[in-house]
Design an enzyme around this catalytic site. Sequence first.
Site, PDB file in Angstrom:
ATOM      1  NE  ARG A  83      -2.419  -1.363   3.500  1.00 43.35           N
ATOM      2  CZ  ARG A  83      -1.826  -0.638   4.433  1.00 43.35           C
ATOM      3  NH1 ARG A  83      -1.777   0.678   4.334  1.00 43.35           N
ATOM      4  NH2 ARG A  83      -1.297  -1.209   5.498  1.00 43.35           N
ATOM      5  CE1 TYR A 211       0.248  -5.826  -1.749  1.00 42.49           C
ATOM      6  CE2 TYR A 211      -0.942  -3.899  -0.956  1.00 42.49           C
ATOM      7  CZ  TYR A 211      -0.386  -5.142  -0.722  1.00 42.49           C
ATOM      8  OH  TYR A 211      -0.481  -5.710   0.526  1.00 42.49           O
ATOM      9  N   GLY A 212      -2.842  -5.362  -4.134  1.00 48.68           N
ATOM     10  CA  GLY A 212      -4.112  -5.648  -3.463  1.00 48.68           C
ATOM     11  C   GLY A 212      -4.764  -4.469  -2.758  1.00 48.68           C
ATOM     12  CE  LYS A 220      -6.237  -3.648   4.330  1.00 50.49           C
ATOM     13  NZ  LYS A 220      -6.484  -4.096   5.701  1.00 50.49           N
ATOM     14  CG  HIS A 240      -7.262  -2.937   9.941  1.00 49.33           C
ATOM     15  ND1 HIS A 240      -5.958  -2.558  10.129  1.00 49.33           N
ATOM     16  CD2 HIS A 240      -7.217  -3.920   9.008  1.00 49.33           C
ATOM     17  CE1 HIS A 240      -5.160  -3.278   9.356  1.00 49.33           C
ATOM     18  NE2 HIS A 240      -5.903  -4.108   8.675  1.00 49.33           N
ATOM     19  CB  SER A 262      -0.918  -4.080   7.801  1.00 45.26           C
ATOM     20  OG  SER A 262      -1.942  -3.161   7.576  1.00 45.26           O
ATOM     21  CB  CYS A 264       0.474  -6.971  13.917  1.00 46.92           C
ATOM     22  SG  CYS A 264       1.570  -5.556  13.727  1.00 46.92           S
ATOM     23  CE  LYS A 266      -6.116  -7.251  10.714  1.00 48.16           C
ATOM     24  NZ  LYS A 266      -4.866  -6.502  10.450  1.00 48.16           N
ATOM     25  CB  THR A 267      -3.954 -14.189   8.870  1.00 45.95           C
ATOM     26  OG1 THR A 267      -4.229 -13.011   8.112  1.00 45.95           O
ATOM     27  CG2 THR A 267      -4.472 -15.399   8.119  1.00 45.95           C
ATOM     28  CG  ASP A 291      -7.576  -7.144   6.779  1.00 40.97           C
ATOM     29  OD1 ASP A 291      -6.721  -6.833   7.623  1.00 40.97           O
ATOM     30  OD2 ASP A 291      -7.742  -6.518   5.718  1.00 40.97           O
ATOM     31  CG  ASN A 378       2.959  -6.602   1.864  1.00 41.25           C
ATOM     32  OD1 ASN A 378       2.315  -7.155   2.763  1.00 41.25           O
ATOM     33  ND2 ASN A 378       2.406  -5.714   1.047  1.00 41.25           N
ATOM     34  NE  ARG A 380      -0.121  -8.666   2.046  1.00 43.32           N
ATOM     35  CZ  ARG A 380      -0.853  -8.055   2.973  1.00 43.32           C
ATOM     36  NH1 ARG A 380      -2.006  -8.547   3.366  1.00 43.32           N
ATOM     37  NH2 ARG A 380      -0.425  -6.962   3.550  1.00 43.32           N
ATOM     38  CG  PHE A 504       2.509 -18.407  16.666  1.00 48.34           C
ATOM     39  CD1 PHE A 504       2.068 -17.787  15.506  1.00 48.34           C
ATOM     40  CD2 PHE A 504       3.842 -18.276  17.014  1.00 48.34           C
ATOM     41  CE1 PHE A 504       2.935 -17.063  14.696  1.00 48.34           C
ATOM     42  CE2 PHE A 504       4.728 -17.549  16.203  1.00 48.34           C
ATOM     43  CZ  PHE A 504       4.263 -16.954  15.051  1.00 48.34           C
ATOM     44  N   GLY A 505      -0.520 -20.248  19.097  1.00 52.44           N
ATOM     45  CA  GLY A 505      -1.563 -20.985  19.831  1.00 52.44           C
ATOM     46  C   GLY A 505      -1.620 -20.616  21.305  1.00 52.44           C
TER      47      GLY A 505
HETATM   48  C1  OXD Z   1      -3.211  -4.645   5.116  1.00 53.96           C
HETATM   49  C2  OXD Z   1      -3.871  -5.799   4.471  1.00 53.96           C
HETATM   50  O1  OXD Z   1      -2.282  -4.086   4.531  1.00 53.96           O
HETATM   51  O2  OXD Z   1      -4.697  -6.424   5.137  1.00 53.96           O
HETATM   52  O3  OXD Z   1      -3.627  -4.292   6.218  1.00 53.96           O
HETATM   53  O4  OXD Z   1      -3.605  -6.075   3.305  1.00 53.96           O
HETATM   54 MN    MN Z   2      -5.296  -5.343   6.933  1.00 52.86          MN
END
Ligand code: OXD
Ligand code: MN
Length: 596
Positions: A83, A211-212, A220, A240, A262, A264, A266-267, A291, A378, A380, A504-505
């Site tokens: 981004r 880019y996504g 976003k 977010h 981003s 950090c 989340k997934t 996300d 980055n 993906r 993690f877990g």
């Molecule tokens: C981000 C994403 O950059 O989720 O936050 O792609």
């Molecule tokens: Mn994100």
Amino acid sequence: MSAAISFFDDDARRGSRLDSLTRWVAETAAHTQPDSIHWCDGSDAEIAALNAQMAKDGTLLALNGQTHPRSWLHRSDPSDVARVEHLTFVCTRDPDDAGPNNHWMAPAEGHARMDALFAGCMRGRTLYVIPYCMGPIDSPLSRCGVEITDSPYVVANMRLMTRMGAAALARIEREGRFVKGLHSTGELDPDRRFIMHFPEELSIKSFGSGYGGNALLGKKCHALRIASWQAREEGWLAEHMLIVGIQNPQGQTHYIAAAFPSACGKTNLAMLIPPESYRQAGWKVWTVGDDICWMRPGADGRLYAINPEAGFFGVAPGTSEKSNPNALTTIGHDTIFTNVAVTDDNQPWWEGLDKRVPAKDWQGRDYDPANGPAAHPNSRFTVSARQCPSYSPHAEDPQGVPISAIVFGGRRGSLVPLVFEARNWTHGVLVGASMGSETTAAATGAVGVMRRDPMAMKPFCGYNFADYFAHWLSFDQAGARLPKIFHVNWFRKGADGQFLWPGFGENLRVLEWMIQRVEGTAEAVETPVGRLPPPGAIDLQSAGVSAAAAEELFGVDRPGWIAEFREIQNYLEDYGVRMPDPLGVEAARILGQLMD
Ligand code: OXD
Ligand code: MN
């Protein structure tokens, strides 16, 4: 596959609620001059034809069909991998409505700049019209949009990330209202690249990037920047945040919404695998989203959340059998990988996956460690959420899932404890508003620099943060049954630079304490900065954390916090008169206690 302008010729469409859409498409085509127009229906035949076309022209490279059936590699332009916050604008009539947290441009100037870039830019290309729905197609919380793009890669990604095609178009026809997003990859020239938002018009114009986060406009641009504006007008929140369901051995599920900047984790948190002892005891974790979270008060006063997305656009590096086995299973087939490396038998590879040595790096060069990481930091994967083994059976419930706790978390090497609970909603909003985090590779610019990233929305809030915090505070009304608010820091480091917490877990141990707090069955210790778990409340020993590390993880360093709160006060004051008083009052109260 292209051709077909038949939509315009269809008399049945004229005079329908799709009039404004067909007019916009026609005007855009006249301006951008594509060779052909394609209305996306989201069908299997459509994507098969598109993939074949992209495989032919090299946009997609087929990966090993044995190990990764129907999966593709896309290599983006090396200058177009993240981004671009410095090129992202919010265009409102009054600059104060965009606020100091956004780059601002007057709407007329924004349009003029973008229109000049878009003039004739689709010559020789196909213009794709992508009707999409953010959120389950039958949910009252969902909102629709249409993206016009000249990138088939964007079409393929939007098909995974949103409910795209005929059903979305039917909903748009019913509602007559949709967010307009216009995108072109242009020449991928970083000097001719802008992402502009016009929240008052519910529209987006994005030029010069594939880019996504810059190009998949449903994500976003729509689901956060425009949706945050819509949400304030309509009384809900666009955040977010991941959404995860934690099922205890008694079979009750608590849903937690958690905001982290981003890249950090989340997934990983959304797909957490419980430690062995928890699994045996019957704990289960359900993924709703990784996300973005849209939340609205329900009739019972609780906040109900949907994940507006239908897929994951996750960071590949660091994803492994150990860190996130659910993600690895999810991306085992029907996945688009962007900017990862490949092994000599053409499997996708990235740092942290395993010990193999890749053959080609993300730019397609023979791998040479002297060139830096093999996969872009980055890089993906894009994949349908339905492929996730932990995908919640309630992820597509039209009414959403009830939220028991909201978690804010930054990447803080020092000071901030592993977990603390906010005293009440106002304190919780302050905790979110004053969140700090070290920057990551998800955006261009320096990595590892500490910055304020309120509610992890710094790059994504489509209006003035001061108004946004006031909107958050407004949910504290008679009859509301609001979630408890917590702050976590999985990234605390010791003097040796090593992480103090395994993450993690093991994070489930912390979530368990939160759930017990929600249920009223766990104790907490009051401190000026918030409520901390008392010694023994979280089983740290089983997580492999030493007593010395535990002391650091739960210590409250008063001088450090006094300095932090002085900075927070300055930060809030920078927003001037629009900043709601309760946050300043709360910050002053905490500072007073710290200095007592
Ligand atoms: C981000 C994403 O950059 O989720 O936050 O792609
Ligand atoms: Mn994100």
